[in-house]
Design a protein around this motif. Structure first.
Motif, PDB file in Angstrom:
ATOM      1  N   TYR A 107       0.724  -1.193  -0.083  1.00  0.00           N
ATOM      2  CA  TYR A 107       0.149   0.004   0.100  1.00  0.00           C
ATOM      3  C   TYR A 107       0.814   1.048   0.071  1.00  0.00           C
ATOM      4  O   TYR A 107       0.660   2.266   0.740  1.00  0.00           O
ATOM      5  CB  TYR A 107      -0.905   0.065   1.163  1.00  0.00           C
ATOM      6  N   LYS A 108       1.978   1.209  -0.723  1.00  0.00           N
ATOM      7  CA  LYS A 108       2.902   2.308  -0.762  1.00  0.00           C
ATOM      8  C   LYS A 108       2.419   3.925  -1.056  1.00  0.00           C
ATOM      9  O   LYS A 108       2.642   4.496  -0.190  1.00  0.00           O
ATOM     10  CB  LYS A 108       3.919   1.836  -1.941  1.00  0.00           C
ATOM     11  N   GLU A 109       1.519   3.909  -2.039  1.00  0.00           N
ATOM     12  CA  GLU A 109       0.964   5.428  -2.284  1.00  0.00           C
ATOM     13  C   GLU A 109       0.220   5.878  -0.881  1.00  0.00           C
ATOM     14  O   GLU A 109       0.410   6.708  -0.414  1.00  0.00           O
ATOM     15  CB  GLU A 109       0.136   5.044  -3.437  1.00  0.00           C
ATOM     16  N   GLU A 110      -0.658   4.915  -0.395  1.00  0.00           N
ATOM     17  CA  GLU A 110      -1.463   5.180   0.751  1.00  0.00           C
ATOM     18  C   GLU A 110      -0.658   5.474   1.928  1.00  0.00           C
ATOM     19  O   GLU A 110      -0.786   6.547   2.779  1.00  0.00           O
ATOM     20  CB  GLU A 110      -2.528   3.921   0.954  1.00  0.00           C
ATOM     21  N   ILE A 111       0.464   4.630   2.161  1.00  0.00           N
ATOM     22  CA  ILE A 111       0.970   4.803   3.170  1.00  0.00           C
ATOM     23  C   ILE A 111       1.972   6.312   3.253  1.00  0.00           C
ATOM     24  O   ILE A 111       2.105   6.827   4.218  1.00  0.00           O
ATOM     25  CB  ILE A 111       2.184   3.679   3.754  1.00  0.00           C
TER      26      ILE A 111
END
Length: 300
Positions: free
Chosen positions: A257-261
């Motif tokens: 969830y790279k973008e969200e985190i």
């Protein structure tokens, strides 16, 4: 032991609602036998829908002046509800919180209270600050609520950390809150494979939207509560990153969830850099550490 500890309360004027949330073992048979002993017991059967919907079923069927929640693995000291009821009646309060014995997954007790005190929060600001500084805690099982205070509140089963949201809304509805530091509830931490320890996923990210929406609402409608708004937002983001890091450390992530985190990290960094005066020193240090660790990991 759980239901019997309720049946044996020194305060007798109880309505004991058991919501059987689609159990497949012999739990319902035990409940029926206890019901034969005690006509205060009401059993409601429903298909398995999870703890939030089970609590909502109980709320919708409750007829008493006060509402309490007990998790099925836990048990109570015999005078718990009598003490809480007396506090609420004496102070004409909307919510009472007591402390609990917390049993870790190895069966040991995490903390024993050294002394007993009673605290009264009698203004909106005192109540909000007590919640935000973790004095009131986010669990529902260590509390007794005045029914009219929470009559329109239901648990959001789609929200991660829904207990915290429920208690927050209850606090906002309350004019006076009492806290008794006597340990009267016995809470058993769930096994590591329980729902509370499910791998980080989309469900967890619902807390980001909830925290941001409530922050924006407070800032817009109550600008004088800037400190409380930023502390509320910080707490939500910080908790989310702690859960995420825990699962990464345990090799339990199925998606980065790279973008969200990274979006959450940016939001948290903004608070850390601009509103650190509102954050407790240890929380500030810990949050900076987590942000640094996760930023380095996600950049690789």
């Amino acid at each position: 032991i759980c239901i019997r500890s309720i049946m044996e309360q020194t305060y007798k004027n109880l309505e004991i609602i058991i919501v059987n949330d689609g159990t497949t073992d012999k739990s319902i048979d035990i409940c029926k036998r206890l019901q034969e002993e005690d006509n205060r017991i009401i059993i409601i059967n429903q298909e398995n829908m999870g703890v939030s919907k089970a609590r909502n079923t109980g709320l919708k069927n409750a007829t008493g002046d006060y509402i309490g929640f007990v998790d099925s693995d836990d048990f109570l000291e015999p005078d718990m509800y009598e003490i809480m009821y007396n506090h609420l009646e004496k102070e004409n309060a909307d919510l009472c919180r007591i402390k609990a014995f917390i049993y870790n997954r190895e069966g040991g007790i995490e903390e024993i209270a050294k002394e007993r005190n009673t605290f009264i929060y009698s203004s909106e600001l005192e109540i909000m600050n007590a919640y935000l500084k973790n004095e009131l805690k986010i669990a529902v099982w260590d509390k007794l609520f005045k029914a009219e205070t929470v009559k329109d509140l239901l648990f959001d089963d789609k929200l991660f950390n829904e207990d915290a949201a429920y208690v927050w809304e209850a606090c906002l509805n309350s004019k006076k809150v009492v806290m008794d530091t006597k340990q009267l509830y016995h809470h058993i931490k769930r096994p590591v494979n329980s729902l509370t320890s499910a791998p980080f996923g989309e469900h967890n990210l619902t807390l980001f939207k909830y925290s941001k929406d409530n922050f924006n609402k407070l800032i817009k409608e109550r600008p004088e509560l800037e400190e409380q708004a930023y502390l509320f937002y910080f707490n939500g983001l910080f908790h989310l990153l702690k859960v995420y890091k825990r699962d990464w450390d345990n090799n339990n992530l199925t998606d980065l969830y790279k973008e969200e985190i990274l979006n959450i990290i940016n939001e948290l960094n903004y608070i850390i850099n601009n509103y650190s005066k509102y954050i407790e020193k240890m929380d500030l240090i810990h949050s900076k550490d987590i942000v640094e660790i996760l930023t380095n990991r996600l950049s690789k």
